[in-house]
Design an enzyme around this catalytic site. Structure first.
Site, PDB file in Angstrom:
ATOM      1  N   ARG A 177       0.832  -0.871   0.549  1.00 12.74           N
ATOM      2  CA  ARG A 177      -0.004  -0.207   0.135  1.00 12.74           C
ATOM      3  C   ARG A 177       0.920   1.064  -0.155  1.00 12.74           C
ATOM      4  NH1 ARG A 177      -0.870   5.053   2.087  1.00 12.74           N
ATOM      5  NH2 ARG A 177      -0.544   3.735   4.665  1.00 12.74           N
ATOM      6  N   ASP A 178       1.556   1.889   1.576  1.00  8.72           N
ATOM      7  CA  ASP A 178       2.106   3.286   0.847  1.00  8.72           C
ATOM      8  C   ASP A 178       3.265   2.586   0.232  1.00  8.72           C
ATOM      9  OD1 ASP A 178       3.073   5.205   2.473  1.00  8.72           O
ATOM     10  OD2 ASP A 178       2.559   4.498   4.478  1.00  8.72           O
ATOM     11  N   HIS A 199       4.027   4.282  12.772  1.00  3.05           N
ATOM     12  CA  HIS A 199       3.692   4.402  11.522  1.00  3.05           C
ATOM     13  C   HIS A 199       5.550   5.315  11.030  1.00  3.05           C
ATOM     14  CE1 HIS A 199       2.326   3.831   7.323  1.00  3.05           C
ATOM     15  NE2 HIS A 199       2.745   4.921   7.423  1.00  3.05           N
ATOM     16  N   HIS A 205       8.928   6.597   8.768  1.00  4.49           N
ATOM     17  CA  HIS A 205       9.485   6.986   7.998  1.00  4.49           C
ATOM     18  C   HIS A 205      10.822   6.879   8.173  1.00  4.49           C
ATOM     19  CE1 HIS A 205       5.642   6.536   4.468  1.00  4.49           C
ATOM     20  NE2 HIS A 205       5.132   6.365   5.566  1.00  4.49           N
ATOM     21  N   CYS A 249       4.094   9.527   1.114  1.00  6.77           N
ATOM     22  CA  CYS A 249       2.946   9.489   0.236  1.00  6.77           C
ATOM     23  C   CYS A 249       2.781  10.244  -1.002  1.00  6.77           C
ATOM     24  CB  CYS A 249       2.077  10.724   1.516  1.00  6.77           C
ATOM     25  SG  CYS A 249       0.832  10.772   1.288  1.00  6.77           S
ATOM     26  N   ASN A 307       8.553   3.925   3.723  1.00 11.79           N
ATOM     27  CA  ASN A 307       8.890   3.431   5.434  1.00 11.79           C
ATOM     28  C   ASN A 307      10.533   2.771   5.913  1.00 11.79           C
ATOM     29  OD1 ASN A 307       5.915   3.322   3.690  1.00 11.79           O
ATOM     30  ND2 ASN A 307       5.564   3.652   5.835  1.00 11.79           N
TER      31      ASN A 307
HETATM   32  N1  COA Z   1     -12.818   5.026  -3.183  1.00 11.13           N
HETATM   33  C1  COA Z   1     -13.333   5.025  -4.856  1.00 11.13           C
HETATM   34  N2  COA Z   1     -13.423   6.110  -5.757  1.00 11.13           N
HETATM   35  C2  COA Z   1     -14.197   6.794  -4.931  1.00 11.13           C
HETATM   36  C3  COA Z   1     -13.691   6.859  -3.717  1.00 11.13           C
HETATM   37  C4  COA Z   1     -13.350   6.035  -2.590  1.00 11.13           C
HETATM   38  N3  COA Z   1     -12.914   5.545  -1.905  1.00 11.13           N
HETATM   39  N4  COA Z   1     -14.529   7.795  -2.920  1.00 11.13           N
HETATM   40  C5  COA Z   1     -14.954   8.999  -4.012  1.00 11.13           C
HETATM   41  N5  COA Z   1     -14.633   7.888  -4.999  1.00 11.13           N
HETATM   42  C6  COA Z   1     -14.618   8.333  -6.385  1.00 11.13           C
HETATM   43  C7  COA Z   1     -16.100   9.352  -6.992  1.00 11.13           C
HETATM   44  O1  COA Z   1     -17.565   8.768  -6.538  1.00 11.13           O
HETATM   45  C8  COA Z   1     -16.347   9.665  -7.537  1.00 11.13           C
HETATM   46  O2  COA Z   1     -16.586   9.646  -8.397  1.00 11.13           O
HETATM   47  P1  COA Z   1     -17.254  10.104 -10.094  1.00 11.13           P
HETATM   48  O3  COA Z   1     -16.355  11.331 -10.683  1.00 11.13           O
HETATM   49  O4  COA Z   1     -16.775   9.646 -11.107  1.00 11.13           O
HETATM   50  O5  COA Z   1     -18.187  10.446  -9.825  1.00 11.13           O
HETATM   51  C9  COA Z   1     -15.305  11.051  -7.365  1.00 11.13           C
HETATM   52  O6  COA Z   1     -14.323  10.245  -6.940  1.00 11.13           O
HETATM   53  C10 COA Z   1     -15.129  12.126  -6.629  1.00 11.13           C
HETATM   54  O7  COA Z   1     -16.037  12.227  -5.733  1.00 11.13           O
HETATM   55  P2  COA Z   1     -15.569  12.743  -4.074  1.00 11.13           P
HETATM   56  O8  COA Z   1     -16.391  12.312  -2.973  1.00 11.13           O
HETATM   57  O9  COA Z   1     -15.859  13.721  -4.624  1.00 11.13           O
HETATM   58  O10 COA Z   1     -13.898  13.383  -4.178  1.00 11.13           O
HETATM   59  P3  COA Z   1     -12.985  13.939  -4.201  1.00 11.13           P
HETATM   60  O11 COA Z   1     -12.554  14.538  -5.806  1.00 11.13           O
HETATM   61  O12 COA Z   1     -13.036  15.125  -3.297  1.00 11.13           O
HETATM   62  O13 COA Z   1     -11.740  12.815  -3.185  1.00 11.13           O
HETATM   63  C11 COA Z   1     -10.775  11.275  -1.697  1.00 11.13           C
HETATM   64  C12 COA Z   1     -11.245  12.632  -1.801  1.00 11.13           C
HETATM   65  C13 COA Z   1     -10.527  11.042  -0.339  1.00 11.13           C
HETATM   66  C14 COA Z   1     -11.955  10.243  -2.672  1.00 11.13           C
HETATM   67  C15 COA Z   1      -9.961  11.125  -2.859  1.00 11.13           C
HETATM   68  O14 COA Z   1      -8.610  12.753  -2.165  1.00 11.13           O
HETATM   69  C16 COA Z   1      -8.603   9.988  -2.126  1.00 11.13           C
HETATM   70  O15 COA Z   1      -9.233   9.479  -2.838  1.00 11.13           O
HETATM   71  N6  COA Z   1      -7.555  10.371  -1.651  1.00 11.13           N
HETATM   72  C17 COA Z   1      -6.842   9.347  -1.061  1.00 11.13           C
HETATM   73  C18 COA Z   1      -5.367  10.091  -1.132  1.00 11.13           C
HETATM   74  C19 COA Z   1      -4.409   8.497  -0.260  1.00 11.13           C
HETATM   75  O16 COA Z   1      -4.811   7.579  -0.676  1.00 11.13           O
HETATM   76  N7  COA Z   1      -3.128   9.737   0.235  1.00 11.13           N
HETATM   77  C20 COA Z   1      -2.356   8.513   0.309  1.00 11.13           C
HETATM   78  C21 COA Z   1      -2.523   7.480   1.820  1.00 11.13           C
HETATM   79  S1  COA Z   1      -2.631   8.410   2.698  1.00 11.13           S
HETATM   80 ZN    ZN Z   2       3.083   6.416   4.803  1.00  8.57          ZN
END
Ligand code: COA
Ligand code: ZN
Length: 304
Positions: free
Chosen positions: A15-16, A207, A209, A240, A249
């Site tokens: 994942r990370d 956790h 890094h 990240c 990490n």
């Molecule tokens: N998994 C898959 N799709 C997701 C989702 C999830 N957990 N959450 C939202 N979506 C989809 C929505 O269905 C929507 O799809 P569409 O465009 O087809 O309608 C789209 O993403 C936008 O949804 P929204 O709620 O407006 O999300 P956002 O654009 O504000 O983004 C997150 C928010 C949380 C989904 C996004 O920033 C994210 O996934 N961040 C993770 C970052 C990460 O992994 N960082 C490292 C680990 S700490």
């Molecule tokens: Zn991390």
């Protein structure tokens, strides 16, 4: 020093470790690596994340990956989720535990998951009942617990308040993450020691890094204040995508080697773990930051 007798390692390499790589790592390789890690004795594996594939394309195969994993009674497959959509998908994928991510600082939370910390907590309040109904426990991971690359110092009181809220909402474990390697050992001892004194009822994880070379020293500081759950990533890969200049990490095999050398049990087969790191290096096609995978364990004797 008062060190614990045994420690639980949580592997976050698939994942990370992989999330910010540009070239997509084929799902079959992720599955192979996850199963190898379980075979080496890792009991808790943060194998993927159910996040937006637009935000993190590398994790777009989370569902497929979860469906292909070997299910074993001794292994907990625990993906990361940022919101309710992710939690639903992770529960559908038969996760053994969920790890909800949020940050201690608003700027980082907004960059990483596009919501305020308060909104994240509201999300947690919806995720926990859903998971509970499915019989799945929920951990929380607090990014930037030891400093934020945008805001700088994060007060320990702030982290403490978020811990309180998460426990109130029904999380049964809180992992404090040093997302960009800003923690130093004395800070870990003071902050985590203080939190543990204030909340002896809470199961904490750490956790770290190794972004600034303080990773293993920080693990040592955590051990000294009694923390027994540590995240690490095979070969020391990771970082990240939403944190500037983030790197990997602490390497799982380096942590396990250090712990076992000090007589702290992990239940992990170090040679098999080093094999995992070498295989990961082959899969990714480059050298990894881990050190024991190159030097070999201390116990190895070379021909004179
Ligand atoms: N998994 C898959 N799709 C997701 C989702 C999830 N957990 N959450 C939202 N979506 C989809 C929505 O269905 C929507 O799809 P569409 O465009 O087809 O309608 C789209 O993403 C936008 O949804 P929204 O709620 O407006 O999300 P956002 O654009 O504000 O983004 C997150 C928010 C949380 C989904 C996004 O920033 C994210 O996934 N961040 C993770 C970052 C990460 O992994 N960082 C490292 C680990 S700490
Ligand atoms: Zn991390």
């Amino acid at each position: 020093m008062q060190l614990p007798q045994s420690v639980t390692m949580r592997e976050v390499g698939t994942r990370d470790g992989i999330q910010s790589l540009g070239a997509f790592v084929p799902t079959e390789h992720k599955i192979e690596m996850a199963n190898l890690l379980a075979g080496a004795g890792l009991k808790r594996i943060e194998v993927t994340s159910f996040v937006s594939p637009k935000a993190v394309p590398q994790m777009a195969d989370a569902g497929e990956l979860m469906a292909a994993l070997e299910r074993r009674p001794d292994v907990s497959w625990e993906p990361l989720v940022p919101n309710l959509i992710g939690a639903r998908k992770a529960l559908d994928a038969r996760s053994d535990r969920l790890v909800v991510v949020l940050a201690a600082s608003d700027t980082f939370n907004l960059k990483n998951i596009r919501m305020t910390v308060e909104d994240s907590l509201r999300n947690v309040s919806e995720i926990v009942p859903l998971a509970r109904a499915a019989g799945v426990p929920v951990s929380a991971g607090i990014a930037t617990s030891f400093g934020c690359p945008y805001e700088g110092d994060v007060p320990a009181e702030r982290v403490g308040q978020i811990v309180d809220r998460l426990i109130e909402l029904g999380c049964d474990e809180v992992s404090l993450a040093d997302t960009t390697g800003m923690a130093n050992p004395l800070q870990v001892e003071r902050t985590v020691g203080g939190l543990r004194e204030r909340r002896p009822d809470v199961q904490f994880g750490l956790h770290f890094h190794n972004t600034r070379g303080m990773g293993l020293a920080n693990v040592m500081a955590g051990l000294n204040v009694g923390v027994t759950v540590y995240d690490a990533s095979i070969g020391g890969i990771g970082g990240c995508p939403f944190a500037p200049r983030a790197t990997g990490n602490v390497a799982t095999e380096d942590v396990v080697h250090m712990l076992e050398e000090m007589g702290i049990q992990t239940g992990i087969d170090l040679d098999a773990l080093i094999g995992c790191a070498q295989r990961m290096s082959e899969i990714l096609g480059h050298e990894l930051p881990g050190q024991v995978m190159k030097a070999g364990p201390r116990a190895v004797r070379h021909a004179a």
